[in-house]
Motif scaffolding. Structure first.
Motif, PDB file in Angstrom:
ATOM      1  N   ASP A 166       0.898  -1.153   0.011  1.00  0.00           N
ATOM      2  CA  ASP A 166      -0.165  -0.084   0.048  1.00  0.00           C
ATOM      3  C   ASP A 166       0.802   1.218  -0.115  1.00  0.00           C
ATOM      4  O   ASP A 166       1.486   1.588   0.923  1.00  0.00           O
ATOM      5  N   GLU A 167       0.964   1.936  -1.044  1.00  0.00           N
ATOM      6  CA  GLU A 167       1.788   3.165  -1.221  1.00  0.00           C
ATOM      7  C   GLU A 167       3.262   3.061  -0.821  1.00  0.00           C
ATOM      8  O   GLU A 167       3.737   3.560   0.099  1.00  0.00           O
ATOM      9  N   PRO A 168       3.945   1.903  -1.448  1.00  0.00           N
ATOM     10  CA  PRO A 168       5.240   1.647  -0.645  1.00  0.00           C
ATOM     11  C   PRO A 168       6.348   2.570  -1.043  1.00  0.00           C
ATOM     12  O   PRO A 168       7.408   2.554  -0.506  1.00  0.00           O
ATOM     13  N   THR A 169       6.220   3.371  -2.150  1.00  0.00           N
ATOM     14  CA  THR A 169       7.210   4.290  -2.580  1.00  0.00           C
ATOM     15  C   THR A 169       7.274   5.839  -2.065  1.00  0.00           C
ATOM     16  O   THR A 169       7.787   6.515  -2.831  1.00  0.00           O
ATOM     17  N   THR A 170       6.369   6.256  -1.307  1.00  0.00           N
ATOM     18  CA  THR A 170       5.949   7.498  -0.996  1.00  0.00           C
ATOM     19  C   THR A 170       7.186   8.115  -0.257  1.00  0.00           C
ATOM     20  O   THR A 170       7.442   9.194  -0.603  1.00  0.00           O
ATOM     21  N   ALA A 171       8.233   7.286   0.349  1.00  0.00           N
ATOM     22  CA  ALA A 171       9.290   7.923   1.058  1.00  0.00           C
ATOM     23  C   ALA A 171      10.603   7.600   0.177  1.00  0.00           C
ATOM     24  O   ALA A 171      11.750   8.138   0.623  1.00  0.00           O
ATOM     25  N   PHE A 172      10.380   7.169  -1.102  1.00  0.00           N
ATOM     26  CA  PHE A 172      11.518   7.216  -2.008  1.00  0.00           C
ATOM     27  C   PHE A 172      11.837   8.290  -3.049  1.00  0.00           C
ATOM     28  O   PHE A 172      10.927   8.714  -3.524  1.00  0.00           O
ATOM     29  N   ASP A 173      13.284   8.551  -3.219  1.00  0.00           N
ATOM     30  CA  ASP A 173      13.346   9.523  -4.346  1.00  0.00           C
ATOM     31  C   ASP A 173      13.225   8.975  -5.597  1.00  0.00           C
ATOM     32  O   ASP A 173      12.781   7.701  -5.899  1.00  0.00           O
ATOM     33  N   PRO A 174      12.963   9.498  -6.832  1.00  0.00           N
ATOM     34  CA  PRO A 174      12.644   9.060  -8.040  1.00  0.00           C
ATOM     35  C   PRO A 174      13.569   7.733  -8.515  1.00  0.00           C
ATOM     36  O   PRO A 174      13.196   6.766  -8.959  1.00  0.00           O
ATOM     37  N   GLU A 175      14.772   7.903  -8.303  1.00  0.00           N
ATOM     38  CA  GLU A 175      15.629   7.004  -8.564  1.00  0.00           C
ATOM     39  C   GLU A 175      15.417   5.595  -7.782  1.00  0.00           C
ATOM     40  O   GLU A 175      15.406   4.530  -8.492  1.00  0.00           O
ATOM     41  N   ALA A 176      15.327   5.713  -6.637  1.00  0.00           N
ATOM     42  CA  ALA A 176      14.939   4.470  -5.691  1.00  0.00           C
ATOM     43  C   ALA A 176      13.559   4.018  -6.066  1.00  0.00           C
ATOM     44  O   ALA A 176      13.482   2.811  -6.065  1.00  0.00           O
ATOM     45  N   ARG A 177      12.764   4.941  -6.571  1.00  0.00           N
ATOM     46  CA  ARG A 177      11.354   4.437  -6.865  1.00  0.00           C
ATOM     47  C   ARG A 177      11.504   3.545  -8.058  1.00  0.00           C
ATOM     48  O   ARG A 177      10.869   2.486  -8.100  1.00  0.00           O
ATOM     49  N   GLU A 178      12.168   4.089  -9.020  1.00  0.00           N
ATOM     50  CA  GLU A 178      12.299   3.252 -10.408  1.00  0.00           C
ATOM     51  C   GLU A 178      12.851   1.810 -10.043  1.00  0.00           C
ATOM     52  O   GLU A 178      12.440   0.889 -10.667  1.00  0.00           O
ATOM     53  N   GLN A 179      13.987   1.933  -9.250  1.00  0.00           N
ATOM     54  CA  GLN A 179      14.952   0.801  -8.962  1.00  0.00           C
ATOM     55  C   GLN A 179      13.690  -0.287  -8.282  1.00  0.00           C
ATOM     56  O   GLN A 179      13.876  -1.319  -8.424  1.00  0.00           O
ATOM     57  N   PHE A 180      13.158   0.169  -7.306  1.00  0.00           N
ATOM     58  CA  PHE A 180      12.005  -0.439  -6.608  1.00  0.00           C
ATOM     59  C   PHE A 180      10.960  -1.051  -7.457  1.00  0.00           C
ATOM     60  O   PHE A 180      10.821  -2.497  -7.298  1.00  0.00           O
ATOM     61  N   TYR A 181      10.424  -0.347  -8.392  1.00  0.00           N
ATOM     62  CA  TYR A 181       9.458  -1.052  -9.323  1.00  0.00           C
ATOM     63  C   TYR A 181      10.044  -2.028 -10.151  1.00  0.00           C
ATOM     64  O   TYR A 181       9.477  -3.123 -10.411  1.00  0.00           O
ATOM     65  N   HIS A 182      11.372  -1.898 -10.579  1.00  0.00           N
ATOM     66  CA  HIS A 182      11.976  -2.990 -11.238  1.00  0.00           C
ATOM     67  C   HIS A 182      12.232  -4.500 -10.213  1.00  0.00           C
ATOM     68  O   HIS A 182      12.029  -5.615 -10.962  1.00  0.00           O
ATOM     69  N   THR A 183      12.500  -4.267  -9.086  1.00  0.00           N
ATOM     70  CA  THR A 183      12.997  -5.219  -8.266  1.00  0.00           C
ATOM     71  C   THR A 183      11.341  -6.102  -7.888  1.00  0.00           C
ATOM     72  O   THR A 183      11.304  -7.354  -8.287  1.00  0.00           O
ATOM     73  N   LEU A 184      10.222  -5.127  -7.953  1.00  0.00           N
ATOM     74  CA  LEU A 184       9.025  -5.735  -7.851  1.00  0.00           C
ATOM     75  C   LEU A 184       8.857  -6.662  -9.449  1.00  0.00           C
ATOM     76  O   LEU A 184       8.220  -7.590  -9.271  1.00  0.00           O
ATOM     77  N   GLN A 185       9.247  -6.011 -10.468  1.00  0.00           N
ATOM     78  CA  GLN A 185       8.874  -6.662 -11.616  1.00  0.00           C
ATOM     79  C   GLN A 185       9.605  -7.945 -11.696  1.00  0.00           C
ATOM     80  O   GLN A 185       9.067  -8.979 -12.307  1.00  0.00           O
ATOM     81  N   ASN A 186      10.660  -7.888 -11.118  1.00  0.00           N
ATOM     82  CA  ASN A 186      11.541  -9.064 -11.009  1.00  0.00           C
ATOM     83  C   ASN A 186      10.900 -10.367 -10.480  1.00  0.00           C
ATOM     84  O   ASN A 186      10.711 -11.531 -10.806  1.00  0.00           O
ATOM     85  N   LEU A 187      10.279  -9.762  -9.265  1.00  0.00           N
ATOM     86  CA  LEU A 187       9.778 -10.711  -8.191  1.00  0.00           C
ATOM     87  C   LEU A 187       8.420 -11.482  -8.810  1.00  0.00           C
ATOM     88  O   LEU A 187       8.163 -12.615  -8.741  1.00  0.00           O
ATOM     89  N   ASN A 188       7.760 -10.409  -9.900  1.00  0.00           N
ATOM     90  CA  ASN A 188       6.554 -10.908 -10.473  1.00  0.00           C
ATOM     91  C   ASN A 188       6.977 -11.807 -11.524  1.00  0.00           C
ATOM     92  O   ASN A 188       6.312 -12.848 -11.577  1.00  0.00           O
ATOM     93  N   ARG A 189       7.863 -11.473 -12.149  1.00  0.00           N
ATOM     94  CA  ARG A 189       8.248 -12.317 -13.524  1.00  0.00           C
ATOM     95  C   ARG A 189       9.186 -13.582 -13.157  1.00  0.00           C
ATOM     96  O   ARG A 189       8.506 -14.641 -13.789  1.00  0.00           O
TER      97      ARG A 189
END
Lengths: 251, 273
Positions: A166-189
């Protein structure tokens, strides 16, 4: 239905006399990556809490892994990150390692004790979220972004089949947010983790999620991001310009 | 009187043993209560203990045998008021606490006024602890201790983030019930050590002292236990040496440890900056 991880049918929720969710129906399939989007107060967090039996529903049914909420006991199959860090007491005396270990107890029978093999899982989760260097730090002493990473590590340490963030990236800077989304995508794929991600950022989530659930107290749209962008119903709902903005950023 | 010499007296040995067990349990529960911002539940339940002791004396029963069930029911009352009636925790404690005192005063009045026994419960007298009270205290303390140890991880999870704990399949309602029941038993035991008026000090001070050292959860529990036990032993010793009230001396020792820890934290933080 086999492969259905979450089934919600005709769900209604109220806070006192205020209707928060109205006649919500949708199903999340195994391997889906679903973004829950919508404006403030649209009921995204309420929907997540109703799915996780954290609030009482007025009517309707919710099933997890084919079982009604009343019968469901396999909570270890689910990883969860709550919305706000505000619950976090800055003086709470727990180290990063201790906080992440809390994610392991759903699988354990009484008395819940950590074993040696659990340390490997904790190390893996810390590696994945890039927080190994702060393993012995106290959670209250970390920055908001670091705390968020620790709580995500707690959600994934158990190797869940369904991850609800639930809104996991609110405290992330843009770079960290992008990296986090990639991590999630890897978990998913790569690990076939079904993901539900609640966010305000419908444009960014569109880059990663396989489906979008647009909520405004009721389901306005549920389907793929491409279908969202080409939907005439969405054009009339948002206006052409707003829809173009969201979908243009996606490109 | 030197301390080693004093140890030859059975009543002093009894006081140290029973006091240490009770302090240990208080300190562990205290960490959980302080972190849940439920510190004053000890104070509230102590007031209920006053009423139930008065009831015990009125019924000519041993006060412990009346106080333990009454205080346990009251602790559940506080929890239910908070959970079901949606009353704030501190307000729920206030309601139950004032009811306890009011009933105590009424019962004492019906019995012909306050007597010396009731005052000994108000301010504690660990040195007068009887054999049966020592065995009861040790037995109940060990039981509470086991319940804390067995459910350690559930307590940690529910204390840190109750919502996540529920999604982890932890029955947080059961854990909360367990916590308040254990607190109820502990508060009744504590009245013999420091008295009803000073009960919350044994629950709060060791915990907040340990929190000054910024350790992990386990470390905080260990430090809190050490502070509590050392405070009881040094408190009893000093009170014998200086011929001053034991309960109050134990509380003062706890406060001195807290003040030292507080200063240490602030000096070390300044050093870092």
């Amino acid at each position: 239905m086999p492969g259905e991880i979450i089934t919600v049918q005709h769900l209604n929720c109220r806070y006192n006399s205020v209707e928060v969710l109205s006649d919500i129906s949708f199903a999340v399939q195994s391997g889906d990556y679903v973004g829950f989007v919508g404006p403030n107060g649209s009921g995204k967090t309420t929907l997540v809490k109703a799915i996780l039996r954290l609030i009482r529903q007025e009517s309707g049914t919710v099933s997890l892994f084919g079982k009604g909420l009343g019968q469901f006991t396999e909570w270890f199959r689910i990883g969860y990150l709550p919305q706000k860090l505000s619950f976090l007491n800055p003086n709470f005396p727990a180290t990063v390692k201790e906080v992440i270990s809390l994610g392991l107890f759903a699988k354990k029978k009484f008395p819940k004790r950590l074993e040696k093999s659990d340390r490997i899982l904790i190390d893996e989760a810390m590696n994945l979220m890039d927080i190994t260097d702060i393993r012995d730090a106290l959670i209250g002493e970390l920055s908001g972004g670091q705390q968020q990473r620790v709580l995500v590590a707690r959600a994934i340490v158990n190797g869940p089949e369904l991850l609800i963030l639930d809104e996991p990236t609110t405290a992330f800077d843009p770079e960290a947010r992008e990296q986090f989304y990639h991590t999630l995508q890897n978990l998913n794929r790569n690990r076939q983790v079904t993901i539900i991600l609640v966010t305000h950022d419908s444009a960014t989530i569109g880059k990663y999620a396989s489906k979008l659930l647009y909520l405004d107290k009721k389901v306005i749209f549920f389907g793929s991001f491409d279908a969202f962008c080409t939907s005439e119903h969405m054009t009339s709902y948002f206006g052409e310009f707003a829809q173009h903005l969201i979908c243009h950023r996606h490109d | 009187m030197d301390m080693l010499g004093a140890l030859q007296y059975e009543f002093i040995r009894r006081a140290i043993i029973a006091g240490s067990f009770i302090a240990l349990v208080c300190s562990l529960l205290g960490v959980l209560l302080v972190l849940r911002r439920y510190s004053l539940i000890g104070d509230g339940l102590a007031h209920v203990t006053f009423g139930s002791v008065a009831l015990g004396l009125f019924l000519k029963q041993h006060p412990l045998s009346v106080a333990i069930p009454v205080v346990m029911v009251s602790s559940l009352g506080i929890l239910k008021l908070t959970q079901k009636a949606k009353i704030y925790g501190d307000a729920a404690i206030g309601i139950v606490s004032s009811l306890g005192i009011a009933l105590g005063v009424l019962i004492a009045s019906l019995s012909g006024g306050f007597n010396i026994d009731l005052f000994s419960f108000l301010f504690g007298n660990i040195l007068s602890i009887t054999d049966i009270e020592v065995y009861t205290s040790i037995g109940l303390s060990v039981a509470v201790l086991f319940m804390i140890i067995f459910f350690y991880n559930e307590h940690l999870s529910a204390t840190f983030d109750e919502e996540f704990a529920r999604v982890s399949g932890i029955d947080t309602e059961r854990i909360n019930t367990l916590l308040v029941l254990l607190t109820g038993i502990t508060v009744v035991l504590t009245m013999k050590v420091v008295g009803i008026m000073l009960t919350s000090s044994l629950l709060i001070l060791p915990a907040v002292t340990a929190l000054q050292f910024a350790q992990g959860f386990k470390g905080t529990m260990v430090i809190s236990s050490c502070v509590a036990v050392v405070s009881v032993i040094t408190g009893i010793s000093l009170s014998l040496l200086l011929n001053i009230p034991t309960g109050a001396t134990i509380v003062l020792m706890n406060f001195i440890f807290f003040a030292c820890a507080f200063l240490y934290r602030h000096i070390s933080q300044k050093g870092l900056h």
